[in-house]
Each structure stands twice: as C-alpha cells, then as structure tokens.
Design an enzyme around this catalytic site. Structure first.
Site, PDB file in Angstrom:
ATOM      1  CG  ASP A  73      -1.880   1.121   1.072  1.00 14.55           C
ATOM      2  OD1 ASP A  73      -1.603   2.261   0.718  1.00 14.55           O
ATOM      3  OD2 ASP A  73      -3.103   0.816   1.562  1.00 14.55           O
ATOM      4  CG  HIS A  74       1.561   3.932  -3.313  1.00 16.93           C
ATOM      5  ND1 HIS A  74       0.620   3.308  -4.274  1.00 16.93           N
ATOM      6  CD2 HIS A  74       1.571   5.249  -3.472  1.00 16.93           C
ATOM      7  CE1 HIS A  74      -0.177   4.097  -4.716  1.00 16.93           C
ATOM      8  NE2 HIS A  74       0.206   5.425  -4.295  1.00 16.93           N
ATOM      9  CG  HIS A  82      -4.290   4.132  -1.153  1.00 15.23           C
ATOM     10  ND1 HIS A  82      -3.228   3.387  -0.823  1.00 15.23           N
ATOM     11  CD2 HIS A  82      -4.433   4.499  -2.384  1.00 15.23           C
ATOM     12  CE1 HIS A  82      -2.818   2.827  -2.201  1.00 15.23           C
ATOM     13  NE2 HIS A  82      -3.469   3.439  -2.994  1.00 15.23           N
TER      14      HIS A  82
HETATM   15  N1  LIG Z   1       1.331   2.075 -12.930  1.00 15.48           N
HETATM   16  C1  LIG Z   1       1.625   2.674 -11.848  1.00 15.48           C
HETATM   17  O1  LIG Z   1       1.828   3.585 -11.530  1.00 15.48           O
HETATM   18  C2  LIG Z   1       0.845   1.604 -10.793  1.00 15.48           C
HETATM   19  C3  LIG Z   1       0.594   2.385  -9.368  1.00 15.48           C
HETATM   20  C4  LIG Z   1       0.116   1.510  -8.363  1.00 15.48           C
HETATM   21  C5  LIG Z   1      -0.279   0.281  -8.586  1.00 15.48           C
HETATM   22  N2  LIG Z   1      -0.223  -0.365  -9.852  1.00 15.48           N
HETATM   23  C6  LIG Z   1      -0.483  -1.787  -9.993  1.00 15.48           C
HETATM   24  O2  LIG Z   1       0.807  -2.422 -10.637  1.00 15.48           O
HETATM   25  C7  LIG Z   1       0.065  -3.355 -11.578  1.00 15.48           C
HETATM   26  C8  LIG Z   1       0.828  -3.375 -12.872  1.00 15.48           C
HETATM   27  O3  LIG Z   1       0.527  -2.195 -13.355  1.00 15.48           O
HETATM   28  P1  LIG Z   1       1.135  -1.362 -14.668  1.00 15.48           P
HETATM   29  O4  LIG Z   1       0.323  -0.209 -14.991  1.00 15.48           O
HETATM   30  O5  LIG Z   1       2.451  -1.686 -14.699  1.00 15.48           O
HETATM   31  O6  LIG Z   1       0.330  -2.551 -15.703  1.00 15.48           O
HETATM   32  P2  LIG Z   1       0.843  -2.636 -17.222  1.00 15.48           P
HETATM   33  O7  LIG Z   1       1.500  -1.441 -17.705  1.00 15.48           O
HETATM   34  O8  LIG Z   1      -0.232  -3.062 -18.177  1.00 15.48           O
HETATM   35  O9  LIG Z   1       1.896  -3.904 -17.372  1.00 15.48           O
HETATM   36  C9  LIG Z   1       1.423  -5.280 -17.384  1.00 15.48           C
HETATM   37  C10 LIG Z   1       2.562  -5.817 -17.568  1.00 15.48           C
HETATM   38  O10 LIG Z   1       2.112  -7.284 -17.475  1.00 15.48           O
HETATM   39  C11 LIG Z   1       2.732  -8.080 -18.671  1.00 15.48           C
HETATM   40  N3  LIG Z   1       1.799  -9.102 -19.110  1.00 15.48           N
HETATM   41  C12 LIG Z   1       0.652  -8.835 -19.411  1.00 15.48           C
HETATM   42  N4  LIG Z   1      -0.039 -10.063 -19.612  1.00 15.48           N
HETATM   43  C13 LIG Z   1       0.805 -10.867 -19.589  1.00 15.48           C
HETATM   44  C14 LIG Z   1       1.097 -12.555 -19.921  1.00 15.48           C
HETATM   45  N5  LIG Z   1      -0.120 -13.216 -20.410  1.00 15.48           N
HETATM   46  N6  LIG Z   1       2.208 -13.143 -19.470  1.00 15.48           N
HETATM   47  C15 LIG Z   1       3.284 -12.355 -19.362  1.00 15.48           C
HETATM   48  N7  LIG Z   1       3.221 -11.188 -19.076  1.00 15.48           N
HETATM   49  C16 LIG Z   1       2.282 -10.350 -19.117  1.00 15.48           C
HETATM   50  C17 LIG Z   1       3.031  -7.015 -19.709  1.00 15.48           C
HETATM   51  O11 LIG Z   1       4.141  -7.574 -20.567  1.00 15.48           O
HETATM   52  P3  LIG Z   1       4.025  -7.305 -22.151  1.00 15.48           P
HETATM   53  O12 LIG Z   1       4.434  -6.073 -22.115  1.00 15.48           O
HETATM   54  O13 LIG Z   1       5.169  -8.359 -22.465  1.00 15.48           O
HETATM   55  O14 LIG Z   1       2.752  -7.753 -22.443  1.00 15.48           O
HETATM   56  C18 LIG Z   1       3.475  -5.941 -18.812  1.00 15.48           C
HETATM   57  O15 LIG Z   1       4.737  -6.038 -18.421  1.00 15.48           O
HETATM   58  C19 LIG Z   1      -1.330  -3.438 -11.201  1.00 15.48           C
HETATM   59  O16 LIG Z   1      -1.883  -4.341 -10.253  1.00 15.48           O
HETATM   60  C20 LIG Z   1      -1.529  -1.949 -10.896  1.00 15.48           C
HETATM   61  O17 LIG Z   1      -2.775  -1.929 -10.105  1.00 15.48           O
HETATM   62  C21 LIG Z   1       0.154   0.503 -10.659  1.00 15.48           C
END
Ligand SMILES: NC(=O)c1ccc[n+]([C@@H]2O[C@H](COP(=O)([O-])OP(=O)(O)OC[C@H]3O[C@@H](n4cnc5c(N)ncnc54)[C@H](OP(=O)(O)O)[C@@H]3O)[C@@H](O)[C@H]2O)c1
Lengths: 535, 366
Positions: free
Chosen positions: A220-221, A284
């Site tokens: 929980d950042h 949060h």
């Molecule tokens: N982004 C933020 O700032 C943020 C902040 C707080 C929390 N979060 C949490 O962090 C998590 C990730 O968020 P994100 O924004 O980084 O997501 P994202 O940009 O959509 O990234 C998804 C990742 O998962 C991989 N992926 C998807 N399907 C896959 C599969 N079937 N097999 C292997 N790899 C797969 C993708 O790889 P490919 O590129 O190779 O498809 C990519 O590396 C989520 O739970 C989100 O709620 C994110």
C-alpha cells in the site's frame, strides 16, 4: 596506554559507558552495530512479473536505481524482469534506462546506471506457461551459483491483478516458492488486493498456499510516504497530542483525498471497473484512518503496529442495509466543468467509460468507530476525481472550548484544527484563536504552520524505495496484513452491495468538475452541524 | 580593529559579502523589518547554526560554507570571527538573508545570517553575543573551526547541543581531546533544555562513514562473518592530512571485534582478542589520493577483505576473497567537502553513540 590516561581516557570511558543504554547488541554482523538504525536489507534476486509495464518502468526500477545511488541497495542484488514480449537483456535495459533518465528522483548518472543495469536481465514467459517458470528457475539457479550472494528471492507481482492467481499457482507448482538453502523467498503483491471480500479471501488463500504470511508483503504505497509514517511519530512521540486524542476533546476528523485528474491516459478502462471506494478508500484511506485512530502499540514491531491497526478496522461500524448506506455514504459522478481554465468532460463522456456506468469517481462517507476512545466522534472521508485541487490531508477538529469568557463573543472559526498534510506540501498546521491588535477584544483564527520542505532540506525518498528496502530487510510494518485487508473489504462490501445489489440502491449524485463535490456530501456534514474544511 | 583585519577579509567587507552592517542593538529589529516588507518570503528555521573561527582571513570561505549548508538546512546562522587579541573590545556586525526558491517555484525560503567580527579579548562577550542572538527553542549547533581556544569555555559549551570539530586540523590534539572530555561530562547548563551530554561530531570521524558502511557490507554475508574470529591483520592507508580518520577507523574496527590495545610501536598497534588471538593494526601514510582513506585491508584465516577508493572515482570498491568465494562491488564513496560532511551530520542527527564509544579508543592510539 599512558597517552590515554593522560588524556583523561577514563572520562571518555565513563562517558561511553553512560551512553550504553543501547549497549552492543547481539547483532550478527558486529560492524552493523549502531551504524544504521533500521534493519538491513539483504541482497536478493528481485523477480518482477510484468516487467515491461508502467509500474516497473516508472516506479520500481527508478526506486532500485536510487537505492543503489544512495548505497542502500545491498551489493549482489539482481533484477530479473518477466513479461511475455520477446526482447534481449540489452533491449530491456535500454528501455529502462530511457525511462530512468526521465523520472529518477536524484537524476541519472550513466556510469552508475551501467553498473546497476549490469545486474538486470530479462526472461520472456507467458504468466501461465510452466515452461517459462522452469526456465526462470534455471536462470535463478545459474545466477545464484555463478554470482556471489545468497539465494534470496523476492518475487514482485507487478502485473494486472487478474494474473496474480496464475502467477502464484505457477510459482508453487514449479517449486519456486520454496526457500533455497541458506536463503529466503518472499512475495510482494501490488494493489488492488481483490475486488471484494470473497476475491480477497480467495487471493489470500492462494498467496498463503504459496508463501507464509510472514513472507507476504501487500503493497500500500501510501504507507511508504514519509507523512503517513510521521502520523505515529506525531501522536506518540509528542506529549501534547495524545492526551487530547479522544472523544473528550476531538469533535470529528476529516480525511480528504482530492484529485484534479480525470480519466486521461486510458486509465478509464480499469477505473470504471473499480471506482473511488475500491480504488482508494478500501486501502489507502482506511490505512490512514487506522493510523490516526489506533491505540499506542505495545512495541514498534510489524505485528505490534498491525495488531492495533486491525483493531480499528474491526471496530468500524458497518452499514446494515441500503438505507444506512444512503444515510452515511454519498457517491457521485462529475459533470463537465472547468479545471484551471480548461473545459473538461463529464465522467460518462470520458474515454473508455461506459456511458451508462454506475461507477463512482467520488465518494464521501461518515464513519463511526465503535470503541471507547472514539465513541461519538465521526470520521468523515471524501475521495474524488476532478475536484478543485490536488490535496490529501487529515484534519482533526477539536471541540469548542466552554462558552464562557472570550467564548461568548461571536467568532467565525472557534474550533482548533490540527491538519496533517500528506501531499503536496507535506507538513502540519494548527489553527487557533488569537486577539486582533486593537483596543477591543476581537479574535481571529491564526495558523501555526510547519512545512517539511522548508525545514528538512533532503527530499523525501519515493514510497517504493522505502517499501522495496523493507521487503528486502524482512520488515513488514508498512505492508498490509491479511486480516487488515479482509476486514477492510468486509466494511466496503456492505456499501458496494447496497449500491449494486440492493432493491433500493442509493442514488448517484452529480457535481460539476472543478468544484468540491456534490451538495449531498455537504449535507452529510451539515446535518450534523459541521462543514467540510475549505481547502 | 581596522589594523588587524587581514587583507582578504577587507576585500570581502568592501564587497558587502556579509550583507548590511548593522548596529548591534538593531539586529533583531532590522531582520524583522526585512521579513515584514518582503512578500512571498518564508523565514524558515530548524536550528541555530554557528560557525566560529579565530582565523578571520577564512571568514569569506566560512560564509560560502554557510551558503551551501543553508541550501539544505534552514537555520538562523551566526558567523563568528574573532580577530587576534589587540587591546580594547570591539564588535562589528552584519545581517543578511539567504533565500532560494521553494519547491513550488514561487515562495522564497530564507535563512537569516548574522556575522560578527570581534576584536580584543571577548571571552565573555562571545558567550553573550551567542546567547542574545539565538532563535529560542531551537537547538544550537556550533561548528568550531580550528583548535579549541580559551574561548571554548563552560558557559558557552553547556548551551551547545551539537558541537562539530575537525581534529585532523589540530597540530596538538592531545590537550584538545582533553577539553572535549571535560565538555562532554560537564553538567548541562542552566540555559539549555538539552537532556543529555553535549553531542560531539569530529569531521575526521565522519569522513570515515562510507568506509564503515563498506566494511559492514563486506561482512553481511554469514560466510564472510565466519572469518571474523580469524582476522589477525588490519592495514589502513591514509593520506597525510587524514591520520585521524585512519585512527578512528582502526579504533572502530578493533572495538567491533572486541579487541583491546596492548602495545604500540610507531604506527603499528597490537590488539588482544578476548579469546586470546592477536591482531596487528598498521597505519600507512600515502602521499597521494583524493580520498582521505585510499584503502583498508582486513586479513586472516586465508581470507581478505578490502575497501578501496579507486583513483578519482566517486565510488568505493569492496572486495572479498575467501575459500572459493570472490566478490567485488561498488558503493557510494565518501563525501569530500567539509560542508557536505556537516550537512550529513545535520541530516542524520541522532545521538552519535558510536563516536562516543570509539573516541576514547582513538585517543589512546594518538
Ligand atoms: N502504473 C502505476 O503507476 C501503478 C501504481 C500503483 C499500482 N499499480 C499496480 O501495478 C500493477 C501493474 O500495473 P502496470 O500499470 O505496470 O500494468 P501494465 O503497464 O499494463 O503492465 C502489465 C505487464 O504485464 C505483462 N503481461 C500482461 N499479460 C501477460 C501475460 N499473459 N504473460 C506475461 N506477461 C504479461 C506485460 O508484459 P508485455 O508488455 O510483455 O505484454 C506488462 O509487463 C497493477 O496491479 C496495478 O494496479 C500500478
């Protein structure tokens, strides 16, 4: 030795002994004694699932780089990114370098990056492909045997939440969840942790079938933010607040998390499935509430603190039916309006939002905590998108002083208010009354203000830096425990149920973008003779 | 006073480096006035920070040090320059505000500075000047440049919360350390709400901080720690100006190993371990090197552990070799500037317990 005598070395020794309150501790590494006040992180392999995603690029890698820059990343640590796209180690590092250049908190130094990036590699795999996990296991074993360091492994689930299950299952089936001899294995799970109690319980069951609770770190950042950590220090390290911190002196508490952003950058797709209550309040804001409302822990261990926090969450008065929800909770969507001179669209017209959506980008709640300390003290909470400004803060509103002497005189704002600002402008302020200069007794509220940025020169580390380091050190204080998460969902589920599953769902209110939310939220307080703090 | 002002200081004065010359009695009023007319300015303060020097020719450099420190630590700064004794007492003073833009790029955050130039014998006037220009309730940190002279007296040091010194610059350190010993055990002054004893920071010790961290990292792996009881030789290389940093590191390492000093021959020291083993510690001087401590070696039982400051690189390299095992890694190197060290001390705060425990052992090695 003579020299020492001459110098009055006995005095020094006396001095040193006097100060040995802490004494040499039975630490394993004698050179760590008194050197740092936190538990030290151990070198490990950080395996990131979802390594080509936004979170890894913007937060995780820059956090690890900045830790390396500060010398806090234990030498021998390595990073292995897992995702499904085909790419070489070099391509992967190059992408990360590009982003680090843009977002790194302490700038980007090429020489340091090269040294840091040498420990990063990429492993291509589908999340559900057992072969991929076998390959990962081989890669880890190879690196652990050919490179120095212990076989410690930190699996970071940074994928979309629908993959958490499958990744955990595969980790278990491939045996990767088992600690190697002489090392540990831990898992960090990103938010959201479930979408309701049932899914959270299911996910907890899967997590705990794979990793022991003590090895599970639910992120929980908000808890990694300096100001959130400061809440306990303010409360329990100062003599003046704790005696007043109860229903005898406090009238009510407000927690506000306001954002000006709407659904830019394609975030509507995810957001429309979640809403403000699940996206922010369940995790949060309830975490902030529990830090404000908890009793003093018996000690500062992870479980000592979390035991007290969970008691607060368990004491939240639940809403038995839709009528109770309608009385105490306001949900709303924004209509078009204006933010900083720009006309913005309403929620239902936003990109990737279902035009008939019943998801709330705004929620306000009146929460009661049924315990001795908080009897009769409501906690009002509001979270919304497209509000007038970006601010997260907690305000403690004290009761009015007795209506005698000066307090018979009319005054606009008589109550003392203590404000803890979480972001931006982290700091705190205390509002009190003071006499206006002049022959008559006229009183006006004045503010004592303390800002982190003007007092402490060093910029606060990013929340992810602190959290990654803690996970490597095995310190779970700033991570949510299973029972905290589940009790929070239990509380949230009543509301979600009334909204989406009852026969008489409470209405969806509306507000103009760029304002402070719907009128119904104001009524929530005015009914009780209170108003939202003007921010 | 005019006759004794050294030329470089005269130039600085002519250039108005220290701000506006102000009558002593007017200092607070004028500062208040400045902040009441300047809008959008925050008068920020976290502590009182005084720099004291008896070498007025360095006042301009000390002013620059304050400039660098206040960028990170908002404070009421006092710069105290004392001219060599020359009869009658005289005091001149200047005020200025040091401002920088806050994170919002709108508000200016300002630290205020009062500079005093004292001529004549000002033993009691120094204490009074300090007392009367502190911002109340904030701690007093004093960075004492040079040796502790007769001006370092009880009425003054009992109100100091943190004293920063640099023993590596003392030509005759033994009586100086004796003065510190006296100061740290003196009862707390009436005017201070300091709870414990005076906290002393020696920059010669702080300079070794990253080396201490590096050694700790070398022994984090349990396999490396297994060799701790075997360590029988320690070699610390220092540059000529930094013998004290080397001594501090030697004193610290042997303390953490539980060894006691039994004999000294020149720069070689013999230590006895509780279990009976012996450790030989040698300090070697190396004339060149950007870093105070170019290298440290710990050896024994066939294992070698090294910390090396390689050339101009800002990093420290750590190497370990035992059995089949061989590692090398890089860590951030030590900070070089005195202001950076002071900033680090202010940032870290704390009770500096470790130095308190290492100091007597280091003094025994002098
Ligand atoms: N982004 C933020 O700032 C943020 C902040 C707080 C929390 N979060 C949490 O962090 C998590 C990730 O968020 P994100 O924004 O980084 O997501 P994202 O940009 O959509 O990234 C998804 C990742 O998962 C991989 N992926 C998807 N399907 C896959 C599969 N079937 N097999 C292997 N790899 C797969 C993708 O790889 P490919 O590129 O190779 O498809 C990519 O590396 C989520 O739970 C989100 O709620 C994110």
């Amino acid at each position: 030795m003579m020299v020492a005598e001459h110098l009055g070395a006995k005095r020094y020794l006396h001095f040193a002994r006097d100060r040995q309150g802490f004494g040499p501790t039975a630490m394993d590494n004698p050179f760590r004694e008194l050197l740092v006040s936190r538990s030290s992180p151990e070198p490990c392999s950080v395996v990131i699932f979802g390594a080509t995603g936004d979170l890894t690029h913007r937060k995780l890698i820059p956090a690890l780089y900045n830790l390396a820059k500060e010398g806090d990343l234990p030498p021998g640590s390595r990073v292995i990114g897992v995702a499904r796209r085909e790419k070489t180690d070099e391509e992967f590092r190059e992408e990360l370098r590009e982003m680090n250049r843009k977002v790194s908190r302490q700038g980007h130094d090429e020489a340091l990056w090269d040294r840091f990036a040498a420990s990063i590699s990429y492993h291509r795999s589908e999340f559900n492909d057992p072969e991929g996990y076998r390959g990962l296991s081989e890669l880890l074993t190879k690196r652990e045997t050919t490179e120095p360091g212990k076989p410690n492994r930190l699996f970071y689930l940074a994928s979309a939440p629908e993959f958490f299950d499958v990744i955990l299952d595969q980790l278990r089936e491939s045996g990767l969840n088992e600690a190697q001899e002489g090392g540990w294995t831990r898992a960090v799970v990103e938010k959201p942790f479930g979408t309701d109690l049932a899914t959270a319980q299911h996910l907890n069951a899967v997590v705990n079938a794979t990793f022991a609770e003590k090895d599970t770190y639910r992120i929980d950042h908000y808890l990694g933010k300096e100001t959130a950590q400061n809440i306990m220090v303010i409360r329990f390290a100062n003599a003046i607040f704790e005696p007043l911190w109860n229903s005898r002196y406090i009238d009510h508490v407000q927690i506000t998390c306001a954002e000006t952003l709407g659904m830019e950058g394609g975030r509507g797709g995810y957001y429309d499935t979640a809403g403000a209550l699940r996206d922010m309040v369940q995790n949060h804001l309830l975490q902030l509430l529990s830090l404000i409302a908890m009793e003093a822990p018996a000690d500062l261990t992870a479980d000592g603190i979390r035991d007290e926090k969970v008691k607060v969450i368990k004491s939240l008065r639940r809403y038995p039916d839709a009528r109770a929800v309608a009385e105490s909770v306001v949900r709303a969507q924004y209509k078009s309006g204006s933010i900083l001179g720009q006309t913005v669209r309403g929620y239902l017209e936003e990109d990737r939002i279902n035009p008939r959506s019943m998801t709330e980008p705004y929620v306000a709640l009146k929460i009661n905590i049924d315990n001795w300390r908080w009897e009769g003290v409501p906690f009002y909470m509001r979270m919304g998108k497209r509000l007038a400004k970006k601010v997260t803060e907690i305000s403690i509103h004290f009761k009015e002083p007795p209506g005698v002497l000066f307090n018979r005189l009319p005054v606009t704002a008589r109550k003392n208010v203590l404000v803890l600002r979480i972001q931006p402008d982290e700091g705190m302020s205390l509002r009190m009354l003071s006499k206006m200069p002049g022959p008559s007794i006229r009183m006006e509220p004045v503010k004592m203000d303390f800002q982190y940025s003007t007092s402490f020169g060093k910029p606060s580390p990013e929340a992810y830096e602190r959290l990654l380091l803690d996970a490597m050190a095995g310190d779970a204080t700033l991570f949510a425990r299973r029972d905290e998460v589940e009790h929070a969902w239990r509380f949230i589920d009543d509301i979600e149920h009334a909204w989406h599953k009852s026969n008489s769902p409470p209405p969806m209110a509306q507000y103009e973008a760029g304002t402070w939310g719907p009128e119904e939220a104001d009524t929530l307080l005015s009914r009780d003779g209170r108003v939202w703090r003007r921010l | 006073m005019e006759d004794t002002i050294p030329a470089p200081l005269r130039v600085a004065l002519d250039d108005g480096l220290f701000g506006e010359e102000t009558p002593l009695a007017e200092i607070e009023r004028r500062l208040d006035q400045y902040f009441s007319v300047e809008h959008g300015v925050t008068r920020a303060s976290l502590m009182n920070l005084a720099i004291y020097t008896e070498r007025p020719e360095t006042l301009a450099a000390d002013d620059e040090s304050l400039n660098r420190i206040t960028q990170n630590h908002a404070c009421r700064a006092l710069l105290l320059g004392v001219l060599p004794d020359e009869g009658g007492l005289s005091v001149r003073c200047w005020i200025k505000a040091r401002c920088q833009l806050g994170p919002d790029a709108k508000t200016k955050l300002c630290s205020e500075q009062v500079t005093f130039l004292l001529g004549g014998d000002c033993q009691s006037c120094l204490t009074n000047l300090v007392f009367s220009h502190l911002r109340s309730d904030l701690p007093l940190v004093m960075w004492w440049r040079g040796e502790l002279s007769h001006h370092f007296q009880e009425s003054l040091y009992t109100v100091i919360d943190r004293l920063i010194l640099d023993s590596s610059r003392w030509p005759d350190p033994i009586p100086q350390f004796a003065k510190i010993a006296q100061a740290v055990t003196a009862p707390t002054g009436r005017l201070s709400d300091r709870r414990g004893q005076l906290l002393v920071h020696d920059l010669a010790y702080t300079r070794g901080h990253q080396h201490r961290r590096a050694i700790a990292v070398l022994f984090d792996p349990p396999a490396a720690r297994a060799f701790l009881p075997e360590i029988n030789r320690i070699e610390i290389v220092h540059t000529p100006a930094h013998r004290h940093t080397g001594l501090y590191l030697g004193a610290w390492i042997t303390r953490q190993l539980g060894a006691e000093l039994t004999q000294r021959v020149g720069a070689s020291y013999q230590y006895q371990r509780p279990g009976g083993g012996r450790i030989g510690l040698s300090l070697l001087e190396q004339t060149e090197g950007a870093c105070a401590i170019p290298s440290i070696l710990l050896e024994g039982g066939g294992a070698r552990f090294e910390v090396i400051a390689s050339g101009e690189s800002p990093l420290l390299e750590i190497r370990s070799r035992f059995g089949q095992h061989q590692t090398n890694a890089f860590l951030p190197g030590p900070r070089l500037g005195d202001e950076d060290l002071v900033s680090e001390i202010l940032m870290r705060g704390g009770s500096n317990l470790l130095l308190a425990q290492v100091l007597p052992r280091m003094a025994a090695m002098l």
